[in-house]
Design a protein around this motif. Structure first.
Motif, short mmCIF file in Angstrom:
data_model
loop_
_atom_site.label_atom_id
_atom_site.label_comp_id
_atom_site.label_asym_id
_atom_site.label_seq_id
_atom_site.Cartn_x
_atom_site.Cartn_y
_atom_site.Cartn_z
N TYR A 1 0.86 -1.18 0.00
CA TYR A 1 0.00 0.00 0.00
C TYR A 1 0.91 1.24 0.00
CZ TYR A 1 -3.82 3.10 1.40
OH TYR A 1 -4.76 4.11 1.45
N ALA A 2 0.40 2.34 -0.49
CA ALA A 2 1.20 3.56 -0.66
C ALA A 2 1.93 4.00 0.61
CB ALA A 2 0.33 4.69 -1.20
N SER A 3 1.30 3.87 1.77
CA SER A 3 1.95 4.32 3.01
C SER A 3 3.20 3.50 3.30
CB SER A 3 0.99 4.26 4.19
OG SER A 3 0.55 2.93 4.40
N PHE A 4 3.19 2.21 2.96
CA PHE A 4 4.38 1.37 3.14
C PHE A 4 5.43 1.72 2.10
CE2 PHE A 4 1.19 -1.24 5.31
CZ PHE A 4 1.84 -1.47 6.51
N LEU A 5 5.00 1.92 0.84
CA LEU A 5 5.96 2.27 -0.21
C LEU A 5 6.66 3.58 0.12
CD1 LEU A 5 3.93 1.26 -3.41
CD2 LEU A 5 5.75 -0.03 -2.25
N THR A 6 5.96 4.51 0.72
CA THR A 6 6.56 5.78 1.14
C THR A 6 7.68 5.53 2.14
OG1 THR A 6 4.49 6.98 0.77
CG2 THR A 6 6.09 8.00 2.26
N GLN A 7 7.45 4.65 3.09
CA GLN A 7 8.48 4.32 4.08
C GLN A 7 9.66 3.60 3.44
OE1 GLN A 7 7.34 3.28 8.21
NE2 GLN A 7 5.35 2.81 7.25
N TYR A 8 9.36 2.64 2.54
CA TYR A 8 10.43 1.91 1.88
C TYR A 8 11.33 2.87 1.11
CZ TYR A 8 7.19 -2.06 2.57
OH TYR A 8 6.33 -2.99 3.10
N ARG A 9 10.72 3.83 0.43
CA ARG A 9 11.50 4.80 -0.34
C ARG A 9 12.46 5.56 0.58
NH1 ARG A 9 8.58 9.10 -3.99
NH2 ARG A 9 8.99 7.68 -5.70
N ARG A 10 12.00 5.90 1.76
CA ARG A 10 12.84 6.66 2.69
C ARG A 10 14.01 5.84 3.21
NH1 ARG A 10 9.91 9.86 7.33
NH2 ARG A 10 12.10 9.99 7.95
N ILE A 11 13.76 4.60 3.61
CA ILE A 11 14.82 3.84 4.27
C ILE A 11 15.75 3.13 3.30
CG2 ILE A 11 13.44 3.59 6.37
CD1 ILE A 11 13.04 0.60 5.60
N LEU A 12 15.29 2.91 2.05
CA LEU A 12 16.17 2.27 1.06
C LEU A 12 17.22 3.24 0.55
CD1 LEU A 12 13.71 0.15 -1.14
CD2 LEU A 12 15.66 -0.73 0.16
N THR A 13 18.38 2.71 0.25
CA THR A 13 19.42 3.51 -0.40
C THR A 13 18.91 3.92 -1.79
OG1 THR A 13 20.45 1.55 -1.37
CG2 THR A 13 21.26 2.27 0.80
N PRO A 14 19.53 4.90 -2.43
CA PRO A 14 19.06 5.31 -3.76
C PRO A 14 19.00 4.17 -4.78
CG PRO A 14 20.53 6.96 -2.88
CD PRO A 14 20.57 5.79 -1.92
N THR A 15 19.86 3.18 -4.64
CA THR A 15 19.83 2.04 -5.57
C THR A 15 19.19 0.82 -4.93
OG1 THR A 15 22.05 1.38 -4.87
CG2 THR A 15 21.89 2.82 -6.82
N GLY A 16 18.51 1.02 -3.81
CA GLY A 16 17.90 -0.08 -3.07
C GLY A 16 16.80 -0.79 -3.84
N VAL A 17 16.59 -2.05 -3.49
CA VAL A 17 15.64 -2.91 -4.20
C VAL A 17 14.56 -3.40 -3.24
CG1 VAL A 17 15.39 -5.11 -5.43
CG2 VAL A 17 17.41 -3.68 -5.82
N LEU A 18 13.34 -3.40 -3.74
CA LEU A 18 12.22 -4.00 -3.04
C LEU A 18 11.87 -5.28 -3.79
CD1 LEU A 18 9.85 -3.95 -0.99
CD2 LEU A 18 8.57 -2.64 -2.69
N GLN A 19 11.92 -6.41 -3.09
CA GLN A 19 11.62 -7.70 -3.71
C GLN A 19 10.38 -8.28 -3.05
OE1 GLN A 19 14.65 -10.79 -4.68
NE2 GLN A 19 13.56 -12.00 -3.15
#
Length: 164
Positions: free
Chosen positions: A77-95
């Motif tokens: 959900y968008a609220s989780f994706l917002t958090q993932y974007r913040r904590i991931l490095t610029p080249t970070g991956v969501l699997q």
């Protein structure tokens, strides 16, 4: 994954203590110094991790929360994706890996609306011949569903497109 990659640190985050208890028993029997267990709710990831601190997030067979009224609980959900974007490095991956087609389709739409780039996508990960599929580390749930003949859906996505 912690066994296969001893030079990387892993954090298993789960809000159900009983689910982590199984992993804790394995950790006691065969300690992995690069694996930490954390009982926490993913609603508050930005309180647990600094911005740009995490290189990869693995959503393995998350609860699909199939009822529409529970959409906000889905880990894509968008609220989780917002958090993932913040904590991931610029080249970070969501699997993400799941056996639930509807959750997978929802997740793809949610990630697409969020402007994510799909680096790899599979409608049947166990029958793909991609490098990702060939190096896939399976989970207990994954093995169980695959043994029943269910396809395993997967996506690896980033918040930055390759052209950025």
């Amino acid at each position: 994954m912690a066994q296969q990659h001893p030079n990387m640190n892993f954090i298993a985050l789960e809000m159900q203590e009983s689910a982590l208890a199984v992993l804790l028993k394995q950790q006691v029997a065969t300690p992995l110094p690069n694996l930490q267990l954390l009982v926490a709710n993913a609603d508050h990831l930005v309180d647990l991790f600094s911005d740009d601190q995490v290189s990869e997030i693995y959503l393995n067979f998350s609860d699909p929360w199939p009822k529409t009224r529970h959409e906000k609980r889905r880990l894509t959900y968008a609220s989780f994706l917002t958090q993932y974007r913040r904590i991931l490095t610029p080249t970070g991956v969501l699997q993400l890996k799941t056996d639930n087609r509807h959750f997978f389709e929802y997740s793809l739409m949610s990630m697409n609306h969020f402007g994510m780039h799909f680096a790899e996508l599979s409608l049947d990960l166990h029958h793909d011949t991609t490098a990702w599929a060939m190096t896939n580390v399976t989970t207990e749930y994954e093995d169980k569903f695959a043994a029943k003949g269910q396809p395993i859906y997967g996506v690896r996505a980033t918040f930055e497109s390759p052209l950025d």
